[in-house]
Design an enzyme around this catalytic site. Structure first.
Site, PDB file in Angstrom:
ATOM      1  N   TYR A  37      -3.224  -3.468  -9.044  1.00  0.00           N
ATOM      2  CA  TYR A  37      -1.943  -4.083  -9.391  1.00  0.00           C
ATOM      3  C   TYR A  37      -2.046  -5.547  -9.809  1.00  0.00           C
ATOM      4  CZ  TYR A  37       0.573  -0.569  -6.467  1.00  0.00           C
ATOM      5  OH  TYR A  37       1.088   0.560  -5.900  1.00  0.00           O
ATOM      6  N   GLU A 152       6.900  10.370  -4.313  1.00  0.00           N
ATOM      7  CA  GLU A 152       6.305  10.073  -3.012  1.00  0.00           C
ATOM      8  C   GLU A 152       7.329  10.178  -1.887  1.00  0.00           C
ATOM      9  OE1 GLU A 152       3.982   6.459  -0.652  1.00  0.00           O
ATOM     10  OE2 GLU A 152       4.515   6.209  -2.763  1.00  0.00           O
ATOM     11  N   HIS A 186       0.297  11.292  -4.665  1.00  0.00           N
ATOM     12  CA  HIS A 186       1.250  11.700  -3.620  1.00  0.00           C
ATOM     13  C   HIS A 186       1.927  13.019  -3.997  1.00  0.00           C
ATOM     14  CE1 HIS A 186       0.529   7.911  -1.672  1.00  0.00           C
ATOM     15  NE2 HIS A 186       1.059   7.229  -2.658  1.00  0.00           N
ATOM     16  N   ASP A 237      -5.569   4.951  -0.247  1.00  0.00           N
ATOM     17  CA  ASP A 237      -4.341   4.273  -0.666  1.00  0.00           C
ATOM     18  C   ASP A 237      -4.190   2.936   0.039  1.00  0.00           C
ATOM     19  OD1 ASP A 237      -2.017   3.868  -2.104  1.00  0.00           O
ATOM     20  OD2 ASP A 237      -0.770   4.996  -0.729  1.00  0.00           O
TER      21      ASP A 237
END
Length: 382
Positions: A37, A152, A186, A237
């Site tokens: 990110y 998710e 997910h 994750d």
């Protein structure tokens, strides 16, 4: 999380990445698809090299010796329909051409590292931006991996319905060219029809059971997915756990709790066997080899099986460890996956190189010391 995000420097990112990856390798991961990110400096603007922080993550992976598929994340909106990004999220934002340029700069960096595409989610990438991003990416990597967070949480499903009139997976399958290149991260909340369509597309379900449990996301319909011939991989994750065996235990055990029966994944087809007459794999082997095969495809790298033509990534277990003592080859992975025999992992080999010997990584002490300094700096700044 956002307190740290607002402060992290490039040097700190590299130190954290190196420590994370050493811990992953020591637990038995040989490769990681990093959903990356963080792109911009604190306070806004751009680094001189827009890939500065991505390169720091790559340097951390190189120090640890883990195989890396770096997935720069396109994250442009703060919610469905185009809400603005808030606060520390500004460090995530890139223009589509910047994002594609970063991928182009990172693809095929070495035999151990490459890059792919991550579209954060339907709430963070508008349909027009998604189409532009996929077109730009296909011009760079026509067969490269594509990852997206999808369905998710129940709130995400409700917000997607309010925005589009369709559920997230339904929208994605109708509006994007989902195929074998895609990993649906997910995918917790899918209808039976969505599961059927997603499995038929060849997409991989990317499960992170310890994080999904930690966040209270919900439970994936595992037996239905396996019955459809669906492919899966597992990851850490949020890194609340760094043990692939724990992810697989959670994957199976949460199904048992919900369905109130045992051996839920036992009837899965042998994932790595080309011999239709092969004996069914044990549960531990089916889960481990299935995750290895799906994880390899999700990374877009030729790992995941010890066969001719693949790179030599493998683990060496200690047959004299008390937990594994007297086990036959066909039950060894059951004992390895479903117990806490962590010290039974003796060696980890990646690309033909021994990265972990006798449970130790050669750089772990220096990398850990650097990480501890960074964490002290960050905690003191809160």
């Amino acid at each position: 999380m956002y307190s740290f995000v607002s402060r992290l420097t490039p040097e700190q990112v590299e130190a954290i990445a190196a420590h994370l990856y050493v811990e992953m390798v020591k637990a038995g991961y040989t490769g990681v698809a990093e959903f990356h990110y963080l792109h911009n400096p604190p306070g806004g603007g751009r680094y001189g090299d827009v890939a500065e922080l991505a390169r720091r993550v790559a340097a951390g992976a190189a120090a640890a010796g883990i195989r890396l598929t770096l997935l720069p994340v396109l994250y442009r909106e703060g919610g469905f329909g185009g809400a603005p990004l808030a606060g520390a999220q500004q460090r995530f934002q890139l223009e589509t051409d910047e994002w594609a340029g970063m991928i182009a700069a990172l693809v095929g960096t070495s035999s151990m590292q490459t890059a792919g595409a991550a579209l954060h989610s339907l709430r963070a990438v508008l349909p027009a931006n998604m189409a532009d991003a996929l077109a730009a990416y296909d011009a760079i990597c026509p067969e490269g991996p594509v990852h997206i967070h999808i369905a998710e949480q129940e709130r995400e499903v409700a917000e997607c319905l309010a925005w589009s009139g369709r559920r997230p997976v339904e929208w994605l399958l109708d509006g994007a060219p989902v195929d074998h290149r895609w990993t649906l991260v997910h995918a917790t909340h899918m209808t039976a029809d969505e599961s059927k369509r997603a499995a038929a597309s060849g997409a991989i379900a990317g499960w992170c059971p310890t994080t999904e449990a930690n966040l209270g996301d919900g439970v994936f319909a595992l037996p239905e997915w396996l019955a459809l011939g669906g492919t899966f991989g597992i990851g850490s994750d949020s890194n609340v756990s760094l043990d692939p065996r724990e992810e697989l235990r959670w994957l199976e055990y949460v199904q048992r709790l919900v369905l109130r029966r045992r051996l839920v994944a036992y009837n899965a087809a042998p994932p790595c066997s080309e011999d239709a007459a092969a004996s069914p794999l044990s549960l531990g082997a089916a889960l481990w080899l299935g995750a290895a095969a799906g994880g390899s495809r999700s990374m877009g790298q030729p790992c995941g099986a010890l066969v001719e033509g693949r790179v030599a990534d493998f683990l060496v277990l200690d047959p004299d460890h008390p937990t594994l003592a007297a086990h036959r080859p066909d039950t060894l992975l059951d004992a390895w996956v479903f117990t806490n025999a962590g010290s039974a992992l003796r060696e980890v080999w990646i690309a033909g190189r021994r990265i972990v010997a006798d449970g130790h990584h050669p750089g772990e002490n220096a990398i850990r010391a650097r990480f501890q300094v960074v964490m002290s700096e960050l905690m003191q700044s809160l």
